[in-house]
Design an enzyme around this catalytic site. Structure first.
Site: not given
Length: 452
Positions: A21, A138-140, A303
């Site tokens: 991710m 990381h997309h978090a 995000n």
């Protein structure tokens, strides 16, 4: 220690070896005319000397809050920069195929959750004299808009500026921090009333969805791209002149993003027709839409996007009809999300993404309907030439995430007068990803001919 917002928590919770991710970017740079043979070595040494690491680049999952690593962040006291920043050279003669082969391997490897969730690689050895930088986070930790704004703050529009900025050392844009930071428990206590209020706020748009104004999840047809995936990746990239997309936009009254979605629709339609696998119903794309203000794009982390679902009109043979269907679908979706405060919009987006987690559960992989078929994301980038220590950014290919049962992702960004596309697919389940690049070109040419 900080609480994650709902979308960030989902990205951490659903990660596995088969489902990394992280998001990434592959930047190609043209060295300055007076660069010597040691230019990339000296650049790497200068980057390695930037040892001050800002807060975002110190974050890693914490297990203090009940042992759940997807709920809170902790911060590393020290960062081993020798681990996070490395140097690689391509085998001679060093073509784009070699660069993409290395990038595919790097992009398929999980980030170490015991360390801050980012890595960077300086890559040299291209036969045309350029060098590349690949970086993943990381997309978090970051979404596309924040990542692009951060990249732009590390670069300059002055080719003679010799100062070096690195993403992990770039100071955040100042903001009003007059209030003391809250503990995680205080954050949770204050969040509960907002979450309860959000339920009522979201009810109205959901009612609107039922009357057809919002494309719902679990309405997408299953295609050969919607199958269980592995962790290895395939990557395809290309740049298109923004002038061509703008000509179609002006001739039709659509937006740039609508034209990009129409190109993608045409490419998906052709790709599936080649394999006698085009469904009768239209494919559905999840299209992230930024809901930050201009100031928040520089100061907020994690995000902050709305997950709009777009009808791609792949069942329609006429390119203008497809573009019209896409424009209508995106306009209606944006109207729903703009009615909501940001937290509520994020919660609705999290609800739309929840079926992704369901597809990871045993016995649910073969659901007859998909939440959506793929993600297509358009991230604003620099609109004029930019440089790093005199080296011009020649291409900037964004690389994102294929999700479980969604074996392909299309992401693009503005780079001066071009749109740079990065396609990422599951290496095992997406054959001939390069064909999608050819189909994207044909889709744009088809639109140009139709509106000429």
């Amino acid at each position: 220690m900080d609480l994650l917002n709902p979308i960030d928590a989902i990205f951490l919770a659903i990660e596995s070896r088969e489902h990394p991710m992280h998001v990434g970017g592959l930047q190609l740079f043209e060295p300055p005319a007076d660069a010597g043979p040691e230019y990339t070595h000296e650049l790497f040494e200068a980057m390695s000397a930037r040892t001050e690491v800002r807060t975002r680049f110190r974050r890693k999952p914490s297990r203090r809050l009940g042992g759940f690593s997807s709920l809170t962040w902790s911060h590393a006291d020290t960062v081993d920069l020798g681990y996070h920043l490395r140097r690689s050279a391509l085998p001679g003669p060093g073509g784009m195929d070699d660069l993409l082969d290395l990038t595919e391997r790097l992009h398929g490897i999980l980030l170490d959750r015991h360390r801050p969730l980012w890595e960077a690689r300086l890559i040299e050895g291209l036969s045309d004299g350029r060098f590349a930088i690949y970086m993943k986070m990381h997309h978090a930790l970051i979404d596309g808009v924040s990542a692009m704004r951060l990249l732009q703050r590390t670069l300059t529009d002055d080719p003679l500026d010799s100062r070096l900025n690195v993403p992990w050392g770039t100071p955040p844009v100042p903001r009003d921090d007059s209030a003391e930071s809250e503990s995680p428990w205080a954050q949770a206590r204050h969040a509960v009333p907002r979450l309860l209020r959000a339920g009522g706020s979201i009810a109205a748009p959901l009612r609107g969805a039922l009357d057809g104004r919002l494309t719902l999840p679990m309405t997408a047809p299953r295609t050969l791209l919607n199958t269980s995936i592995g962790g290895a990746r395939r990557i395809a990239v290309r740049s298109w002149p923004l002038e061509r997309i703008n000509a179609v936009r002006m001739a039709t009254g659509a937006t740039v993003n609508d034209v990009v979605l129409a190109m993608s629709s045409a490419a998906l339609r052709a790709y599936l027709l080649e394999r006698d696998a085009l469904p009768d119903e239209p494919l559905i794309a999840m299209v992230p839409v930024n809901i930050r203000s201009a100031a928040e794009a520089d100061t907020s982390e994690g995000n902050m996007v709305a997950a709009c679902l777009a009808n791609l009109g792949t069942h329609l043979a006429d390119p203008v009809d497809r573009l019209t269907a896409i424009s209508t679908s995106m306009r209606d979706a944006k109207q729903v999300f703009t009615q909501l405060p940001k937290l509520e919009a994020m919660l609705l987006s999290a609800a739309l993404m929840t079926p992704l987690g369901v597809s990871l559960l045993p016995g649910f992989e073969a659901l007859p309907r998909m939440p959506f078929n793929l993600v297509i994301s358009n991230v604003p980038g620099p609109r004029k030439p930019v440089y790093m220590q005199g080296a011009r950014l020649d291409a900037n290919y964004p690389l994102s995430i294929p999700f479980e049962s969604q074996a392909m992702n299309i992401t693009l960004t503005t780079n001066g007068d071009n749109l740079d596309f990065g396609l990422v697919g599951c290496r095992r389940t997406v054959p001939d990803l390069d064909r999608m690049i050819d189909h994207l070109e044909h889709g744009l040419a088809e639109l140009e001919q139709a509106v000429a």
